[in-house]
Design a protein around this motif. Structure first.
Motif, short mmCIF file in Angstrom:
data_model
loop_
_atom_site.label_atom_id
_atom_site.label_comp_id
_atom_site.label_asym_id
_atom_site.label_seq_id
_atom_site.Cartn_x
_atom_site.Cartn_y
_atom_site.Cartn_z
N PRO A 117 0.83 -1.23 0.00
CA PRO A 117 0.00 0.00 0.00
C PRO A 117 0.85 1.27 0.00
O PRO A 117 0.52 2.24 -0.69
CB PRO A 117 -0.81 -0.11 1.30
N ILE A 118 1.97 1.24 0.75
CA ILE A 118 2.83 2.44 0.83
C ILE A 118 3.46 2.71 -0.54
O ILE A 118 3.49 3.84 -1.02
CB ILE A 118 3.94 2.22 1.89
N ALA A 119 3.96 1.63 -1.15
CA ALA A 119 4.61 1.78 -2.47
C ALA A 119 3.61 2.33 -3.48
O ALA A 119 3.95 3.21 -4.29
CB ALA A 119 5.16 0.43 -2.92
N ASN B 119 3.92 10.62 -6.32
CA ASN B 119 5.13 11.05 -7.03
C ASN B 119 5.70 9.90 -7.86
O ASN B 119 6.69 9.26 -7.46
CB ASN B 119 6.21 11.50 -6.03
N PRO B 120 5.13 9.63 -9.01
CA PRO B 120 5.52 8.42 -9.76
C PRO B 120 7.00 8.38 -10.14
O PRO B 120 7.60 7.31 -10.15
CB PRO B 120 4.63 8.45 -11.01
N GLY C 280 16.80 3.07 -5.56
CA GLY C 280 17.40 3.38 -6.86
C GLY C 280 16.38 3.27 -7.98
O GLY C 280 16.70 3.52 -9.14
N MET C 281 15.15 2.89 -7.63
CA MET C 281 14.09 2.77 -8.65
C MET C 281 13.07 3.88 -8.43
O MET C 281 12.88 4.32 -7.29
CB MET C 281 13.37 1.43 -8.49
N THR C 282 12.40 4.25 -9.51
CA THR C 282 11.33 5.24 -9.34
C THR C 282 10.19 4.58 -8.57
O THR C 282 10.07 3.34 -8.57
CB THR C 282 10.82 5.75 -10.69
N PHE D 239 5.53 -1.45 -9.38
CA PHE D 239 5.31 -2.54 -10.37
C PHE D 239 6.03 -3.80 -9.92
O PHE D 239 5.49 -4.90 -10.00
CB PHE D 239 5.82 -2.14 -11.76
N LEU D 240 7.26 -3.62 -9.44
CA LEU D 240 8.06 -4.78 -9.01
C LEU D 240 7.39 -5.49 -7.84
O LEU D 240 7.17 -6.71 -7.88
CB LEU D 240 9.47 -4.32 -8.61
N ILE D 241 7.03 -4.73 -6.83
CA ILE D 241 6.48 -5.35 -5.60
C ILE D 241 5.11 -5.98 -5.88
O ILE D 241 4.80 -7.08 -5.41
CB ILE D 241 6.48 -4.36 -4.41
#
Lengths: 314, 281
Positions: free
Chosen positions: B219-221, B228-229, B244-246, B252-254
């Protein structure tokens, strides 16, 4: 799929071996005739329930094949179960449901239409005499009531074949009579019934054919009358006035297997009932008075016991 | 799939949903879990508003955030609903009658998981509605419903993960209590272990992707990605973690990894379920 087949149930060298155990079922070949009530007999652990589960696709065979209406049984062929009404030995249902809710859900699994299903559920609950408790939760039901719910569930979509595992188990006398009448009624409509039971008298009363399973193998299969008239010894008790002379006359007769004398009584084991007129003729010719000839009619219990004992002695 | 096949399929699925509806609505355990979580939601809304005097427009968002962020809440909500989804049938010996009907194990297993997700969504919807009504009644129009919905979708994924974990265990161990406590035990061990590690050595990417631990960050991500994408995802507790990722890439990753976890868990449970012997009690 052939609903007109001569044998709605057929197996070919059907075997099941559980992990770390011997064969529960070993190359069993059975054929259940269409339109008949066939009894499935065997002592505990003979492999009856395993066979039934294999026929329903609930277990995978170790080897061999089972066919329902000429269609090979596979667990993924769930549609085959539309043609089978199954009653397990110990029917268990979700306790949070009422019988009406349960049967409606099962009916929807069969793809039955809503209106048709509602009528059928009412009709069946009347038939198994559970209408007065139709809105009570199943968890409050006795074993006998569960058995009735199970029967209603098996009858739900009027299948052409019934597989019933101990159908009268847990029922009182009236319940047993009700279930037997329902089975007979279904059979009179041309339905095939395959029922396991340990109540041999019930099997003799209900079934035309039997299959006897022992140690995972078929020990005997065929018509009951064939079993009863087959070459199995008959017990005869004679009450005569002169036992010593009688013994002398009969002891060398080839069809007499054994005899024991107890006062005026002679208990004999003869090959068949057909030998009795010959014995009486010999005794009458020698002026021996016969007060009583008692023939112990061979019932299914004795016949099955003889088969089982014969198998164990081998 | 033919039209008739599809009709039969939907009829069977509806029957399964109906079955689970009765099961859930008549289960004291589920009602207690629901009331418990609802109470926590209300207490949190009141706590944020009256005691902590959080910015009024954030109260609803924070009340929703607790669903996914607090760890124990999604575990209770998800696991209590699915702990007996499959195993109860093994425990009560009802499978033998169920599978004497024309349904396959595949249909039953995936139908059950679908139905569990549907009822979870309904529970989450009702809980969110309660939190929304309370915050609206006490603090007026929030004006941040869109952000709350993003957070809520993250919380849903978190809850689905815990639910699937217990669902798969329920199919594997065929025991409801064991399924719940194994989920709880693994979560507790991992949470303490990963928590201590993170305090001592700081957060790493694997911290966020560890099953049963990393889900709480979803939820936080998502909230960060929404606000702030293109900013870099950073997380600070004791030490700051810089991914190090936006934010959008990190979310998207998580999310992707957790969807993959859910799929793997479902398939693992299915494999065990397919091989399980159906026994009478």
């Amino acid at each position: 799929m052939n609903l007109e087949t001569e044998y709605p149930i057929r197996t070919e060298k059907l075997s099941k071996k559980y992990i770390k155990s011997k064969f529960a079922l070993n190359e069993v070949d059975i054929r259940i005739k269409s339109g008949k009530i066939t009894g499935f007999l065997g002592v505990n652990g003979a492999g009856k329930t395993t066979t039934i589960k294999l026929l329903l696709g609930l277990l995978e065979p170790t080897s061999g094949k089972a066919y329902i209406f000429d269609e090979e049984v596979k667990s993924e062929k769930a549609w085959l179960k539309k043609y089978i009404g199954y009653l397990p030995e110990f029917p268990r249902f979700p306790g949070f449901l009422t019988p009406v809710e349960l049967l409606k859900i099962y009916g929807e699994f069969y793809g039955m239409e809503k209106g048709e299903l509602s009528n059928r559920v009412r009709e069946l609950l009347n038939l198994v005499e559970l209408s007065d408790v139709e809105n009570k939760k199943i968890k409050t039901f006795s074993k006998g009531m569960m058995q009735r719910v199970g029967l209603a569930s098996a009858l739900l979509n009027s299948p052409p074949l019934y597989i019933l595992d101990e159908p009268t188990s847990g029922l009182d006398l009236l319940g047993q009579q009700l279930v037997k009448n329902i089975i007979r009624d279904q059979n009179s409509q041309g339905k095939t019934v395959f029922m396991s039971s340990h109540l041999l008298k019930e099997v003799q009363e209900m079934c035309s054919d039997i299959i006897l399973l022992h140690g995972g193998k078929v020990l005997w299969s065929g018509e009951i009358k064939e079993l009863l008239s087959s070459n199995i010894n008959t017990n005869v008790r004679l009450n005569v006035d002169r036992t010593d002379e009688t013994v002398k006359l009969i002891k060398d007769l080839s069809f007499i297997k054994s005899f024991t004398v107890n006062g005026n009584m002679i208990d004999m084991v003869v090959e068949s009932q057909d030998n009795i007129p010959e014995i009486s003729t010999i005794l009458v010719k020698n002026n021996i008075k016969i007060y009583e000839i008692k023939i112990e009619t061979l019932n299914i219990e004795n016949a099955v016991l003889n088969l089982l004992k014969g198998d164990e002695s081998e | 799939m033919k039209v008739n096949d599809f009709k039969t399929f939907t009829k069977k699925l509806k029957a399964l949903l109906k079955y689970d509806f009765y099961r859930n609505i008549r289960s004291l355990r589920i009602i207690i879990a629901f009331v418990l979580v609802l109470a926590i939601g209300i207490i949190l809304a009141v706590l944020y508003g009256f005691v902590l005097k959080v910015n009024k427009s954030d109260i609803f968002i924070m009340s929703i955030l607790y669903l996914g962020e607090s760890n124990i809440v999604p575990l209770i909500l998800g696991s209590l609903l699915t702990m007996d989804a499959i195993s109860a049938e093994f425990e009560k010996g009802t499978f033998i009658t169920t599978f004497s009907k024309p349904i396959t194990r595949k249909f039953y297993y995936f139908g059950k998981s679908f139905s569990s997700f549907i009822y979870l969504l309904m529970e989450i919807f009702l809980l969110s509605l309660a939190a929304f009504i309370i915050s609206f009644v006490f603090f007026g129009n929030q004006g941040k419903i869109d952000e709350a919905m993003i957070i809520l979708s993250g919380s849903v994924l978190t809850i689905f993960f815990y639910a699937t974990f217990t669902f798969a265990l329920s199919a594997i161990f065929k025991n409801s209590i064991a399924s719940f406590f194994i989920t709880f035990g693994i979560w507790l061990a991992l949470d303490i272990g990963v928590g201590l590690y993170s305090i001592l050595y700081g957060y790493s990417l694997w911290t966020f992707l560890t099953p049963l631990v990393g889900e709480t960050f979803i939820p936080i991500a998502l909230a960060d990605a929404y606000k702030n994408p293109n900013a870099i995802f950073k997380y600070t507790i004791f030490k700051t973690y810089n991914s190090g990722m936006t934010n959008i890439n990190f979310s998207f990753l998580i999310v992707g990894v957790n969807i993959l976890y859910i799929a793997i868990l479902l398939i693992a449970g299915y494999i065990f379920f397919l091989k399980a012997d159906i026994k009478e009690q």
